[in-house]
Motif scaffolding. Structure first.
Motif, PDB file in Angstrom:
ATOM      1  N   THR A  27       0.839  -1.194   0.000  1.00  0.00           N
ATOM      2  CA  THR A  27       0.000   0.000   0.000  1.00  0.00           C
ATOM      3  C   THR A  27       0.876   1.246   0.000  1.00  0.00           C
ATOM      4  O   THR A  27       1.679   1.451   0.910  1.00  0.00           O
ATOM      5  N   ALA A  28       0.719   2.061  -1.032  1.00  0.00           N
ATOM      6  CA  ALA A  28       1.418   3.349  -1.117  1.00  0.00           C
ATOM      7  C   ALA A  28       0.465   4.446  -0.656  1.00  0.00           C
ATOM      8  O   ALA A  28      -0.717   4.444  -1.008  1.00  0.00           O
ATOM      9  N   THR A  29       0.958   5.379   0.150  1.00  0.00           N
ATOM     10  CA  THR A  29       0.119   6.454   0.679  1.00  0.00           C
ATOM     11  C   THR A  29       0.774   7.809   0.418  1.00  0.00           C
ATOM     12  O   THR A  29       1.977   7.904   0.184  1.00  0.00           O
ATOM     13  N   ARG A  31       0.075  12.263   1.554  1.00  0.00           N
ATOM     14  CA  ARG A  31      -0.720  13.252   2.291  1.00  0.00           C
ATOM     15  C   ARG A  31      -0.079  14.628   2.121  1.00  0.00           C
ATOM     16  O   ARG A  31       1.145  14.779   2.223  1.00  0.00           O
ATOM     17  N   LEU A  42       1.143  10.387  -4.771  1.00  0.00           N
ATOM     18  CA  LEU A  42       0.551   9.052  -4.756  1.00  0.00           C
ATOM     19  C   LEU A  42       0.858   8.317  -6.058  1.00  0.00           C
ATOM     20  O   LEU A  42       1.223   7.131  -6.049  1.00  0.00           O
ATOM     21  N   ARG A  45       4.578   7.273  -6.113  1.00  0.00           N
ATOM     22  CA  ARG A  45       4.883   6.143  -5.226  1.00  0.00           C
ATOM     23  C   ARG A  45       4.288   4.838  -5.754  1.00  0.00           C
ATOM     24  O   ARG A  45       4.905   3.779  -5.646  1.00  0.00           O
ATOM     25  N   GLN A  85      -5.510  13.128   1.614  1.00  0.00           N
ATOM     26  CA  GLN A  85      -4.778  11.887   1.826  1.00  0.00           C
ATOM     27  C   GLN A  85      -5.242  10.846   0.805  1.00  0.00           C
ATOM     28  O   GLN A  85      -6.419  10.828   0.416  1.00  0.00           O
ATOM     29  N   SER A  87      -4.386   6.634  -0.935  1.00  0.00           N
ATOM     30  CA  SER A  87      -3.687   5.353  -0.861  1.00  0.00           C
ATOM     31  C   SER A  87      -4.088   4.495  -2.049  1.00  0.00           C
ATOM     32  O   SER A  87      -5.185   4.620  -2.589  1.00  0.00           O
ATOM     33  N   SER A  89      -3.548   0.249  -3.165  1.00  0.00           N
ATOM     34  CA  SER A  89      -3.040  -1.050  -2.716  1.00  0.00           C
ATOM     35  C   SER A  89      -2.902  -2.012  -3.890  1.00  0.00           C
ATOM     36  O   SER A  89      -3.698  -1.987  -4.828  1.00  0.00           O
ATOM     37  N   GLN A 112       6.852   5.961   2.226  1.00  0.00           N
ATOM     38  CA  GLN A 112       5.411   5.907   2.494  1.00  0.00           C
ATOM     39  C   GLN A 112       4.754   4.676   1.844  1.00  0.00           C
ATOM     40  O   GLN A 112       3.692   4.763   1.228  1.00  0.00           O
ATOM     41  N   VAL A 113       5.390   3.540   2.006  1.00  0.00           N
ATOM     42  CA  VAL A 113       4.853   2.281   1.481  1.00  0.00           C
ATOM     43  C   VAL A 113       4.758   1.270   2.616  1.00  0.00           C
ATOM     44  O   VAL A 113       5.714   1.086   3.373  1.00  0.00           O
ATOM     45  N   GLU A 114       3.604   0.644   2.731  1.00  0.00           N
ATOM     46  CA  GLU A 114       3.370  -0.379   3.757  1.00  0.00           C
ATOM     47  C   GLU A 114       3.238  -1.743   3.088  1.00  0.00           C
ATOM     48  O   GLU A 114       2.563  -1.869   2.059  1.00  0.00           O
TER      49      GLU A 114
END
Length: 212
Positions: A27-29, A31, A42, A45, A85, A87, A89, A112-114
């Protein structure tokens, strides 16, 4: 034959087999106070994530973009927008478990990647399911013969066979260990065995029991 004695049994089989697939989510986010800046970051990323997945080559069997979510962030006391914001995925599926840890770390190293996962599983058409069903049928036949022998009889014919269900157990999450080799982090993954269970119900005609 219609009046011949019948024995009804349940056959079961349980196996633990090595997983065939591993899935994880990236998941890239982004903000920022400015909406256009948020969207630009966004997109950049998300593109960086795609580039890393492209570079992984055959290690990535499948990837699917999930929900793209962009929303305004407001103050609690009103509708005044203080930021935007967003995101996006991506679900990644791989069968190359040797490259999995390195790929997850490379993705997680992006700004900023989960990364979440992996979840281990079997393919829907995995041979493990067929083998479990066959084992359950064999177990039913063994039980029927044991009951018949206890009565001094023999199994003659199969009258009915029904599949009572197949289960693969819940998806198994990762067991991970972090280590270091020189300057590069390493992620050691232990694929979780997948439980496969099958059950059948069967009715067999047996010869006349010898009682007494």
């Amino acid at each position: 034959m219609a009046d011949a004695p019948v024995v009804a049994v349940r056959g079961e089989a349980y196996r633990e087999v090595a997983p065939e697939l591993a899935r994880f989510t990236v998941t890239a986010t982004a903000r920022d106070r400015d909406r256009e800046t948020t969207l630009t970051r966004l997109a950049e990323r998300a593109a960086a994530v795609r580039a890393l997945l492209d570079a992984a080559g055959p290690a990535v069997e499948r990837r699917e973009t999930g929900q793209v979510h962009v929303w305004p962030v407001t103050k609690r006391s009103g509708e005044r927008v203080v930021a935007y914001q967003g995101s996006v995925s991506t679900t990644v599926t791989t069968t190359d478990f040797t490259a999995l840890g390195e790929l997850m770390l490379r993705l997680a190293d992006q700004d900023q990647v989960e990364v979440a996962g992996p979840v281990w599983s079997l393919r829907p058409d995995s041979p493990a399911y067929r083998e479990a069903r066959q084992a359950a049928i064999a177990d039913a036949l063994i039980r029927a013969r044991e009951y018949a022998e206890a009565l001094g009889a023999q199994v003659i014919a199969l009258r009915e066979l029904s599949d009572t269900g197949m289960s693969a157990g819940p998806p198994m999450m990762v067991k991970a260990a972090y280590g270091r080799s020189g300057e590069q982090p390493e992620l050691e993954l232990d694929p979780a065995p997948q439980p496969v269970q099958a059950a059948v119900e069967a009715r067999f005609t047996i010869s006349e029991p010898v009682l007494g």
